[in-house]
Design an enzyme around this catalytic site. Structure first.
Site, PDB file in Angstrom:
ATOM      1  N   LYS A  14       1.304  -1.645   0.484  1.00  0.00           N
ATOM      2  CA  LYS A  14      -0.394  -0.540   0.044  1.00  0.00           C
ATOM      3  C   LYS A  14       0.664   1.223  -0.078  1.00  0.00           C
ATOM      4  O   LYS A  14       0.050   1.917  -1.365  1.00  0.00           O
ATOM      5  CB  LYS A  14      -0.757   0.238   1.280  1.00  0.00           C
ATOM      6  CG  LYS A  14      -2.184  -1.486   1.188  1.00  0.00           C
ATOM      7  CD  LYS A  14      -2.786  -1.116   2.368  1.00  0.00           C
ATOM      8  CE  LYS A  14      -2.462  -1.285   3.740  1.00  0.00           C
ATOM      9  NZ  LYS A  14      -1.491  -2.507   3.759  1.00  0.00           N
ATOM     10  N   ARG A  89     -10.386  -0.093   9.123  1.00  0.00           N
ATOM     11  CA  ARG A  89      -9.625  -1.132   9.304  1.00  0.00           C
ATOM     12  C   ARG A  89     -10.335  -2.048  10.060  1.00  0.00           C
ATOM     13  O   ARG A  89      -9.989  -3.037  10.993  1.00  0.00           O
ATOM     14  CB  ARG A  89      -8.227  -0.587   9.940  1.00  0.00           C
ATOM     15  CG  ARG A  89      -7.141  -1.504   9.244  1.00  0.00           C
ATOM     16  CD  ARG A  89      -5.806  -1.290  10.865  1.00  0.00           C
ATOM     17  NE  ARG A  89      -4.358  -2.301  10.243  1.00  0.00           N
ATOM     18  CZ  ARG A  89      -3.804  -1.310   9.570  1.00  0.00           C
ATOM     19  NH1 ARG A  89      -3.625  -0.027   9.492  1.00  0.00           N
ATOM     20  NH2 ARG A  89      -2.129  -1.412   9.663  1.00  0.00           N
ATOM     21  N   ARG A 128      11.835  -6.337   5.217  1.00  0.00           N
ATOM     22  CA  ARG A 128      11.502  -4.741   4.800  1.00  0.00           C
ATOM     23  C   ARG A 128      11.851  -4.373   6.358  1.00  0.00           C
ATOM     24  O   ARG A 128      12.562  -3.653   7.101  1.00  0.00           O
ATOM     25  CB  ARG A 128      10.284  -4.261   5.138  1.00  0.00           C
ATOM     26  CG  ARG A 128       9.950  -2.949   5.677  1.00  0.00           C
ATOM     27  CD  ARG A 128       7.907  -2.430   5.482  1.00  0.00           C
ATOM     28  NE  ARG A 128       7.630  -1.960   6.440  1.00  0.00           N
ATOM     29  CZ  ARG A 128       5.836  -2.829   5.993  1.00  0.00           C
ATOM     30  NH1 ARG A 128       5.647  -2.162   5.024  1.00  0.00           N
ATOM     31  NH2 ARG A 128       4.998  -2.739   7.107  1.00  0.00           N
ATOM     32  N   ARG A 134      11.288  -0.881  11.808  1.00  0.00           N
ATOM     33  CA  ARG A 134       9.887  -1.111  12.926  1.00  0.00           C
ATOM     34  C   ARG A 134       9.951  -2.191  13.184  1.00  0.00           C
ATOM     35  O   ARG A 134      10.185  -3.770  13.011  1.00  0.00           O
ATOM     36  CB  ARG A 134       8.947  -1.293  11.308  1.00  0.00           C
ATOM     37  CG  ARG A 134       8.302  -0.076  10.752  1.00  0.00           C
ATOM     38  CD  ARG A 134       7.155   0.229  10.182  1.00  0.00           C
ATOM     39  NE  ARG A 134       6.414  -0.604  10.474  1.00  0.00           N
ATOM     40  CZ  ARG A 134       4.712  -0.286   9.955  1.00  0.00           C
ATOM     41  NH1 ARG A 134       4.580   0.274   8.387  1.00  0.00           N
ATOM     42  NH2 ARG A 134       3.830  -1.463  10.073  1.00  0.00           N
ATOM     43  N   ARG A 146      -0.317  -9.747  13.466  1.00  0.00           N
ATOM     44  CA  ARG A 146      -1.245  -8.636  11.903  1.00  0.00           C
ATOM     45  C   ARG A 146      -1.906  -9.322  11.213  1.00  0.00           C
ATOM     46  O   ARG A 146      -2.975  -8.857  10.516  1.00  0.00           O
ATOM     47  CB  ARG A 146       0.395  -7.761  11.400  1.00  0.00           C
ATOM     48  CG  ARG A 146       1.087  -6.599  12.830  1.00  0.00           C
ATOM     49  CD  ARG A 146       1.670  -6.277  12.104  1.00  0.00           C
ATOM     50  NE  ARG A 146       1.935  -5.533  11.460  1.00  0.00           N
ATOM     51  CZ  ARG A 146       2.946  -5.530  10.569  1.00  0.00           C
ATOM     52  NH1 ARG A 146       4.402  -6.041  11.212  1.00  0.00           N
ATOM     53  NH2 ARG A 146       3.056  -4.495   9.443  1.00  0.00           N
TER      54      ARG A 146
END
Ligand code: ADP
Length: 191
Positions: A14, A89, A128, A134, A146
């Protein structure tokens, strides 16, 4: 206004596609994840609250998220459109967004969902995590949580907007450019 919901599970791309879409359409990008990370970085009360949920891969409570989103929209009254990235969400967030936009005499134009297989999501996120800094990208158990939260609480938002014919499913595997042109085709059809 062109109001797009950029939808899909964590790791579906996204953020990458949002950057290209804002350039093409000249609209505002609002990422609730980025807004929370900004608040966390500044150690604000909102950031500290969000951190406790994000670190576990859980959703931040709706009232907190919705309030923050509305503030961001209200702070940018003259934009020609918005890409909502990572929001809504939950169904409650979707309902809140619809009534908020209604009050402004506008509405969601389309929801475009990036479709990516689960194994690919996990490997993209772990990858990532090596550079993003993160914490929620570094631990496979948090990543799996998640994705589980996405399936149990978020995926239904696709069906919610399908009821009004606004949801479009876009294959999210392939080159960044190919995925981008699929998104543009779907968005231009909806306008
Ligand atoms: P991803 O890359 O997993 O799509 P984001 O950067 O959009 O992640 O969001 C990271 C975290 O921020 C989420 O796991 C969640 O804890 C919190 N968050 C972001 N958007 C929302 C939202 N709309 N409602 C609740 N929590 C959210």
């Amino acid at each position: 206004m062109l109001n797009l919901i950029l939808f899909g599970p964590p790791g579906s791309g996204k953020g990458t596609q949002a950057e290209k879409l804002i350039e093409k359409y000249g609209i505002l990008h609002i990422s609730t994840g980025d807004l929370f990370r900004y608040e966390m970085g500044n150690n604000t009360p909102l950031g500290l609250e969000a951190k406790s949920y994000m670190a576990k891969g859980e959703l931040v409570p709706d009232e907190v998220t919705i309030g923050m989103l509305k503030n961001k929209v209200n702070a940018n009254p003259h934009v020609s459109g918005i890409i909502f990235d990572g929001f809504p969400r939950t169904i409650a967030q979707a309902q809140a967004l619809d009534s908020f936009l209604n009050e402004k005499n506008t509405q969601v134009t389309a929801l475009v969902a990036l479709d990516v297989p689960e194994d690919e999501l996990v490997s993209r996120l772990l990858n990532r995590g090596k550079s993003s800094g993160r914490a929620d990208d570094n631990d496979e158990a948090i990543i799996r949580n998640r994705i589980a939260v996405y399936k149990s609480e978020t995926a239904q938002v696709f069906d919610y907007y399908s009821a009004t014919g606004k949801s479009k499913l876009i294959p999210g595997v392939g080159s960044i450019e190919d995925i981008f042109s699929r998104l543009v085709t779907a968005i231009d059809e909806a306008c």
